[in-house]
Write a protein that holds these residues in place. Sequence first.
Motif, PDB file in Angstrom:
ATOM      1  N   VAL A  13       0.840  -1.201   0.000  1.00 54.55           N
ATOM      2  CA  VAL A  13       0.000   0.000   0.000  1.00 54.55           C
ATOM      3  C   VAL A  13       0.873   1.248   0.000  1.00 54.55           C
ATOM      4  CG1 VAL A  13      -1.575   1.376   1.426  1.00 54.55           C
ATOM      5  CG2 VAL A  13      -2.033  -1.065   1.048  1.00 54.55           C
ATOM      6  N   ALA A  14       1.894   1.269   0.834  1.00 53.78           N
ATOM      7  CA  ALA A  14       2.771   2.439   0.937  1.00 53.78           C
ATOM      8  C   ALA A  14       3.488   2.712  -0.378  1.00 53.78           C
ATOM      9  CB  ALA A  14       3.781   2.238   2.062  1.00 53.78           C
ATOM     10  N   ARG A  15       3.965   1.655  -1.028  1.00 51.77           N
ATOM     11  CA  ARG A  15       4.682   1.829  -2.296  1.00 51.77           C
ATOM     12  C   ARG A  15       3.754   2.372  -3.380  1.00 51.77           C
ATOM     13  NH1 ARG A  15       8.057  -3.919  -2.517  1.00 51.77           N
ATOM     14  NH2 ARG A  15       9.349  -3.543  -0.657  1.00 51.77           N
ATOM     15  N   LEU A  21       1.572   9.584  -5.438  1.00 49.54           N
ATOM     16  CA  LEU A  21       1.808  10.923  -4.885  1.00 49.54           C
ATOM     17  C   LEU A  21       2.925  11.639  -5.643  1.00 49.54           C
ATOM     18  CD1 LEU A  21       1.074  12.931  -2.617  1.00 49.54           C
ATOM     19  CD2 LEU A  21       2.870  11.856  -1.231  1.00 49.54           C
ATOM     20  N   VAL A  22       3.985  10.925  -5.955  1.00 50.92           N
ATOM     21  CA  VAL A  22       5.098  11.517  -6.700  1.00 50.92           C
ATOM     22  C   VAL A  22       4.651  11.922  -8.102  1.00 50.92           C
ATOM     23  CG1 VAL A  22       7.333  11.012  -7.764  1.00 50.92           C
ATOM     24  CG2 VAL A  22       6.901  10.340  -5.399  1.00 50.92           C
ATOM     25  N   ALA A  23       3.824  11.077  -8.714  1.00 46.82           N
ATOM     26  CA  ALA A  23       3.413  11.310 -10.095  1.00 46.82           C
ATOM     27  C   ALA A  23       2.423  12.460 -10.245  1.00 46.82           C
ATOM     28  CB  ALA A  23       2.820  10.028 -10.687  1.00 46.82           C
ATOM     29  N   GLN A  24       1.513  12.624  -9.239  1.00 47.35           N
ATOM     30  CA  GLN A  24       0.433  13.598  -9.445  1.00 47.35           C
ATOM     31  C   GLN A  24       0.197  14.542  -8.275  1.00 47.35           C
ATOM     32  OE1 GLN A  24      -2.548  10.642 -10.340  1.00 47.35           O
ATOM     33  NE2 GLN A  24      -3.046  10.293  -8.192  1.00 47.35           N
ATOM     34  N   ILE A  30      -8.418   4.705  -5.062  1.00 50.95           N
ATOM     35  CA  ILE A  30      -8.397   4.039  -6.368  1.00 50.95           C
ATOM     36  C   ILE A  30      -6.965   3.881  -6.867  1.00 50.95           C
ATOM     37  CG2 ILE A  30      -8.983   4.359  -8.806  1.00 50.95           C
ATOM     38  CD1 ILE A  30     -11.663   5.378  -8.013  1.00 50.95           C
ATOM     39  N   ASP A  31      -6.138   4.907  -6.659  1.00 47.82           N
ATOM     40  CA  ASP A  31      -4.728   4.808  -7.048  1.00 47.82           C
ATOM     41  C   ASP A  31      -4.051   3.638  -6.335  1.00 47.82           C
ATOM     42  OD1 ASP A  31      -4.815   7.123  -8.663  1.00 47.82           O
ATOM     43  OD2 ASP A  31      -4.503   8.398  -6.922  1.00 47.82           O
ATOM     44  N   VAL A  32      -4.348   3.478  -5.057  1.00 53.60           N
ATOM     45  CA  VAL A  32      -3.722   2.419  -4.268  1.00 53.60           C
ATOM     46  C   VAL A  32      -4.198   1.043  -4.725  1.00 53.60           C
ATOM     47  CG1 VAL A  32      -3.550   1.406  -1.960  1.00 53.60           C
ATOM     48  CG2 VAL A  32      -3.312   3.879  -2.267  1.00 53.60           C
ATOM     49  N   LYS A  68      -8.991  -3.622   4.914  1.00 49.31           N
ATOM     50  CA  LYS A  68      -7.683  -3.497   5.548  1.00 49.31           C
ATOM     51  C   LYS A  68      -6.775  -2.578   4.734  1.00 49.31           C
ATOM     52  CE  LYS A  68      -3.795  -6.159   7.377  1.00 49.31           C
ATOM     53  NZ  LYS A  68      -3.209  -7.516   7.598  1.00 49.31           N
ATOM     54  N   ALA A  69      -6.792  -2.732   3.421  1.00 53.06           N
ATOM     55  CA  ALA A  69      -5.955  -1.894   2.569  1.00 53.06           C
ATOM     56  C   ALA A  69      -6.346  -0.420   2.682  1.00 53.06           C
ATOM     57  CB  ALA A  69      -6.057  -2.356   1.117  1.00 53.06           C
ATOM     58  N   ILE A  70      -7.650  -0.154   2.733  1.00 53.15           N
ATOM     59  CA  ILE A  70      -8.110   1.232   2.848  1.00 53.15           C
ATOM     60  C   ILE A  70      -7.696   1.825   4.196  1.00 53.15           C
ATOM     61  CG2 ILE A  70     -10.132   2.743   2.892  1.00 53.15           C
ATOM     62  CD1 ILE A  70      -9.438   1.615   0.141  1.00 53.15           C
TER      63      ILE A  70
END
Length: 233
Positions: A13-15, A21-24, A30-32, A68-70
């Motif tokens: 999830v962090a990666r 975040l770096v890209a936009q 949804i990105d995750v 869990k991911a959210i």
Amino acid sequence: MSRKNRVPLADRVARAAEAALVAQHFVSAIDVLTGIGWLDPGAAERWRRGQIDCLEEVVQIDAPRISKAIRLFGSWATAKELLPSPTAYVGRTPDRPTLRFSRSGNPAIENSYRTHWVSPELSEKKRARLAETASRPPELVVIQPLNTAWICHRCGGSGDLLMMETPGPACLRCVGLDDLTYLPAGDALLTRRAKSKSSRHAVVVRFSRTRGRYERQGLLVEPQALADAPQAT
């Protein structure tokens, strides 16, 4: 991959979140989900077009793992001191419905999906611009079919253009776009002017067998907007 060699979900999830975040300069749930491979971008696009009731129906994992991911994503964003930005998600259909993310429709869960997390390094002006862009309704997409022998699932009619709905193709009259005028691609300035003057518009696309993708063919705009466009300064 053996169990002990699996990357922990928190790290995945962090990666994924960091890459977005770096890209936009902002990151969403949804990105995750896309970044960790649980959500196919094509399925997400069908959801935006109103062909899928809720996003979680096409997330390729069970509900507890999604939750869990959210949660992990929210914790990561808070730890990074990112700024929450509530974002509107509306469908890519003429009636602009509010899109649903979760099977339950629980407001708290829906809010966690709708919240974009923005880099605090951006100026207030840039953050406002990002929020405005993210909440802007997506463009309507109309298809110029390769096979002209199609039938509208609503009225049984046909035509040169269609819009895809969950039950099948629909004609422009049935989706309320038959009053718009077709402006072929080619004159970028005229297209830009007509689009800016039209309160409603739709992008016309056609599938390219050679390239294996849909490509823009033109725009549907209001007749008066097209008439006024050449005089624009």
